[in-house]
Scaffold this motif. Structure first.
Motif, PDB file in Angstrom:
ATOM      1  N   ILE A 144      -8.955   0.737  -7.857  1.00  0.00           N
ATOM      2  CA  ILE A 144      -9.204  -0.288  -8.864  1.00  0.00           C
ATOM      3  C   ILE A 144     -10.461   0.098  -9.634  1.00  0.00           C
ATOM      4  O   ILE A 144     -11.393   0.681  -9.062  1.00  0.00           O
ATOM      5  CB  ILE A 144      -9.349  -1.685  -8.216  1.00  0.00           C
ATOM      6  N   ARG A 176      -7.401  -9.150 -11.261  1.00  0.00           N
ATOM      7  CA  ARG A 176      -6.871  -7.809 -11.476  1.00  0.00           C
ATOM      8  C   ARG A 176      -5.936  -7.820 -12.675  1.00  0.00           C
ATOM      9  O   ARG A 176      -5.199  -8.770 -12.893  1.00  0.00           O
ATOM     10  CB  ARG A 176      -6.107  -7.353 -10.239  1.00  0.00           C
ATOM     11  N   TYR A 218      -7.941  -4.230  -2.272  1.00  0.00           N
ATOM     12  CA  TYR A 218      -6.709  -3.719  -2.861  1.00  0.00           C
ATOM     13  C   TYR A 218      -6.271  -2.457  -2.120  1.00  0.00           C
ATOM     14  O   TYR A 218      -7.098  -1.663  -1.665  1.00  0.00           O
ATOM     15  CB  TYR A 218      -6.925  -3.370  -4.342  1.00  0.00           C
ATOM     16  N   THR A 269     -10.252  -4.475 -13.121  1.00  0.00           N
ATOM     17  CA  THR A 269     -10.636  -5.818 -12.739  1.00  0.00           C
ATOM     18  C   THR A 269     -11.923  -6.196 -13.457  1.00  0.00           C
ATOM     19  O   THR A 269     -12.713  -5.334 -13.848  1.00  0.00           O
ATOM     20  CB  THR A 269     -10.831  -5.943 -11.216  1.00  0.00           C
ATOM     21  N   PRO A 298      -5.136   0.390 -13.024  1.00  0.00           N
ATOM     22  CA  PRO A 298      -5.433  -1.039 -12.945  1.00  0.00           C
ATOM     23  C   PRO A 298      -6.930  -1.306 -12.989  1.00  0.00           C
ATOM     24  O   PRO A 298      -7.732  -0.532 -12.450  1.00  0.00           O
ATOM     25  CB  PRO A 298      -4.835  -1.437 -11.597  1.00  0.00           C
TER      26      PRO A 298
END
Length: 284
Positions: free
Chosen positions: A167, A201, A163, A196, A194
């Motif tokens: 994250i 995600r 990414y 995961t 964000p």
């Protein structure tokens, strides 16, 4: 109640794990984990131990359904010193009669800047057991995550994702949030965060709602708090999952969560705490 709990277990467990919001090789070593995704830790230290009571609103009656505990220690990972944080959630005998709930989460973070290094969730929900694992690295200013999942059938799946943005997982996001500089926040400020799991995600963010005092009924303790909302976007739909209260001092210790579920309401209240890093100046 049995049908409601069984039908909505996935969402309920997701919310319970969010308790940490008010509270981390194959990918990297702690020495190389420092990155643009780090933050200075001023909120907690090794030896902190927090416990919570969990309640569910069943037909306008609040029923205690379990407890959670979160502990931070010093440990080693790949030969390097790290912070290790563990979260255990457990349903009580009343809930066990209709649905077994046991979760254990273990995470490792860089001591230098709290960058996530490794995350593992082992969950027993009813008769279903599964495992999620994440390994983090930060090559060339990116966030790379190696993901491993063992599903309820015992089948293994692996994938690597990279990414451009930072994250996090459901553990590291909350330890990071505890270290925000509240003096720089204005009401309704939005903070992208964000996350995961071992599948995909998820867009999520925090909204700062201002300050409010809160008294814990079971203990009688009253705190001056900062109030936040945790919001997710999935399938184009935005949902405020939690409104949470953290102490308005350098600990930013979570004391209350109000959880909005499609099938009702749930709450979590601080029961006990020890090993805090800073004076509890928010206590009234």
């Amino acid at each position: 109640m049995k049908m409601t709990i069984a039908k909505n277990t996935k969402q309920w467990m997701k919310i319970v794990l969010a308790l940490l919001l008010m509270q981390v090789t194959m990918a990297t070593t702690p020495a190389t984990a420092q990155s643009q995704c780090g933050i200075e830790n001023k909120a907690f230290r090794a030896g902190e131990f927090l416990t919570y009571d969990l309640y569910y609103n069943w037909q306008f009656v609040w029923v205690k359904v379990g407890a959670a505990s979160m502990k931070t220690t010093m440990s080693t990972y790949a030969g390097y010193p790290v912070y290790s944080t563990s979260l255990i959630t457990k349903g009580n005998d009343k809930l066990d009669g209709v649905f077994v709930m046991r979760d254990t989460l273990t995470s490792y973070y860089s001591i230098a800047d709290l960058s996530p290094i490794y995350y593992r969730k082992g969950a027993l929900e009813g008769k279903r057991y599964y495992v999620d694992e994440l390994w983090y690295s930060y090559p060339n200013g990116h966030s790379k995550v190696k993901m491993h999942r063992i599903n309820k059938h015992g089948e293994h799946s692996w994938q690597d994702m990279t990414y451009d943005e930072c994250i996090y997982d459901m553990m590291s996001i909350f330890l990071r949030a505890r270290n925000f500089d509240a003096s720089k926040l204005k009401k309704n400020d939005i903070i992208p965060m964000p996350i995961t799991d071992a599948k995909h995600r998820i867009d999520s963010w925090l909204v700062y709602r201002g300050k409010e005092s809160f008294k814990v009924d079971d203990t009688g303790e009253k705190f001056r708090c900062l109030v936040f909302s945790f919001i997710e976007r999935e399938d184009g739909k935005e949902t405020e999952l939690i409104k949470f209260f953290v102490t308005d001092d350098e600990n930013h210790m979570p004391v209350r969560l109000d959880m909005n579920l499609s099938f009702g309401s749930a709450k979590a209240y601080l029961r006990s705490y020890q090993g805090l890093k800073n004076p509890l100046s928010s206590k009234q």
